[in-house]
Design a protein around this motif. Sequence first.
Motif, PDB file in Angstrom:
ATOM      1  N   MET A  91       0.815  -1.211   0.000  1.00  0.00           N
ATOM      2  CA  MET A  91       0.000   0.000   0.000  1.00  0.00           C
ATOM      3  C   MET A  91       0.848   1.260   0.000  1.00  0.00           C
ATOM      4  N   GLY A 149      -5.140  -0.313  10.907  1.00  0.00           N
ATOM      5  CA  GLY A 149      -5.421  -1.468  10.061  1.00  0.00           C
ATOM      6  C   GLY A 149      -5.236  -2.806  10.750  1.00  0.00           C
ATOM      7  N   LYS A 190      -8.433   6.657  -2.361  1.00  0.00           N
ATOM      8  CA  LYS A 190      -7.063   6.300  -2.749  1.00  0.00           C
ATOM      9  C   LYS A 190      -6.074   7.372  -2.298  1.00  0.00           C
ATOM     10  N   SER A 249      -5.694   7.439   1.629  1.00  0.00           N
ATOM     11  CA  SER A 249      -4.840   6.369   2.156  1.00  0.00           C
ATOM     12  C   SER A 249      -3.369   6.729   1.994  1.00  0.00           C
ATOM     13  N   LEU A 260      -4.019   3.536   7.009  1.00  0.00           N
ATOM     14  CA  LEU A 260      -5.429   3.447   6.648  1.00  0.00           C
ATOM     15  C   LEU A 260      -5.605   2.444   5.521  1.00  0.00           C
ATOM     16  N   LEU A 261      -6.722   1.760   5.516  1.00  0.00           N
ATOM     17  CA  LEU A 261      -7.035   0.791   4.470  1.00  0.00           C
ATOM     18  C   LEU A 261      -8.285   1.226   3.712  1.00  0.00           C
ATOM     19  N   SER A 262      -8.249   1.096   2.401  1.00  0.00           N
ATOM     20  CA  SER A 262      -9.450   1.344   1.600  1.00  0.00           C
ATOM     21  C   SER A 262     -10.079   0.011   1.218  1.00  0.00           C
ATOM     22  N   ILE A 272     -13.168   3.928   3.089  1.00  0.00           N
ATOM     23  CA  ILE A 272     -12.049   3.776   4.016  1.00  0.00           C
ATOM     24  C   ILE A 272     -12.561   2.956   5.192  1.00  0.00           C
TER      25      ILE A 272
END
Length: 427
Positions: free
Chosen positions: A21, A46, A374, A377, A387-389, A397
């Motif tokens: 990521m 996360g 996007k 993140s 952070l995760l999408s 998110i």
Amino acid sequence: MNNADLQKRKESAIARGQGNMAPVYVDRALNSEIWDVEGKRHIDFGAGIAVVNTGHNHPKVKAAVQAQLDRFTHTCVMVSPYESAVALAEKLNAAAPGNTPKKSIFVTTGAEAVENCVKIARAYTGRPGVIAFNGGFHGRTNMTMGLTGKVNPYKIGFGPFPSDIYHIPYPNDYLGITEEQALADLQMRFTCDIEPSRVAAIIIEPVQGEGGFYQASANFLQTLRKLCDEHGILLIMDEIQSGFARTGTMFCHEQAGIEADLMTAAKGIAGGFPIAAVVGKADIMDAPIPGGLGGTYGGSPVGCAAGLAVFDVIEEEQLCARATQVGAHFVEHLKGLQAEYPHIIGEVRNAGAMIAVEFVHEGDVNKPYPELAKKLSAKAAENGLVLLSCGIRGNVIRFLPALTIEIDIIDEGMAIFKRCFTELTQA
């Protein structure tokens, strides 16, 4: 050593399909904080994709693993078994919702657990068909890609996929998909594609993970349970991301008051050590012949030791209740931001500490805003926040903090999130 140099080495040594990521390389971690190789601190929202529910390097998990390392690391549970595997199976069987006697098997990954659910369901029923849901994620192996209801990036270039797999809509109030529509589509599959007597199982995530943290209602899960009973179909609950106290109960589907025939467990099971399991009704689990299930590393003694410690931590630190508290605190932050930006934040939702915010243009649910997810993140990573999408439209998110996260760390991380969000939306 620095992040940029490591990223160059990684791109030369590791196939691009196993991407990362952000170019942030971890040196050490503790609870909800990570320090990279350059010494920079990052707040982790996360948890390794809902794996370290008990936090990075929990002292009890660490001590259990260290004690196991002093004894032995591997013998293969199918060759020379050990007590810790039996004890962990007993814990899983007791924790699985419902009163029917249970049995378990151990594998290494969540995808393996899903694959073995299908094998067991087919062995027990003598039927080939499996029904899954649009937007669901069940893994990256050939069978589990077939079950997964999202093409990009999971299926591109990898077909053909196994036959006798069918998809139906996942009920979703926000996106306008009613439970009645989903059930009508299921009946249409029975009419047009496969008769119920050839369906071995229906597999569902009680909360879709990669799909966007949409939750199936108790009513819908209860209706599925009745429908499966009517047709002799097994109900598989994929609890890989939603299990181990994440949603406020040990496993999410117990909130619906139903009992699954088979259940997958992984991610949060062992505080970061690779182990997964299938838990199910004993007579169903015993359908395959001896040797038909298993694997060399399944039920690793190190993973089993960690898993037993995780069970203790969840109980001793009351992490089910803590998940509810953590989720509520995130939602309070996010609802406040939504009140300021209703034209961008379409919905805030959570199931315990599975929390999501969905971005749209002009407040319109039909105008997803994946570009913001996007960019956010990436910008958060630059500012020390993991952070995760996710989402079938890429515009969500998701927040998956350790259940042991301190409240002041949540507040600090959300301040970073709000700052990054504001800078991007006002640019």
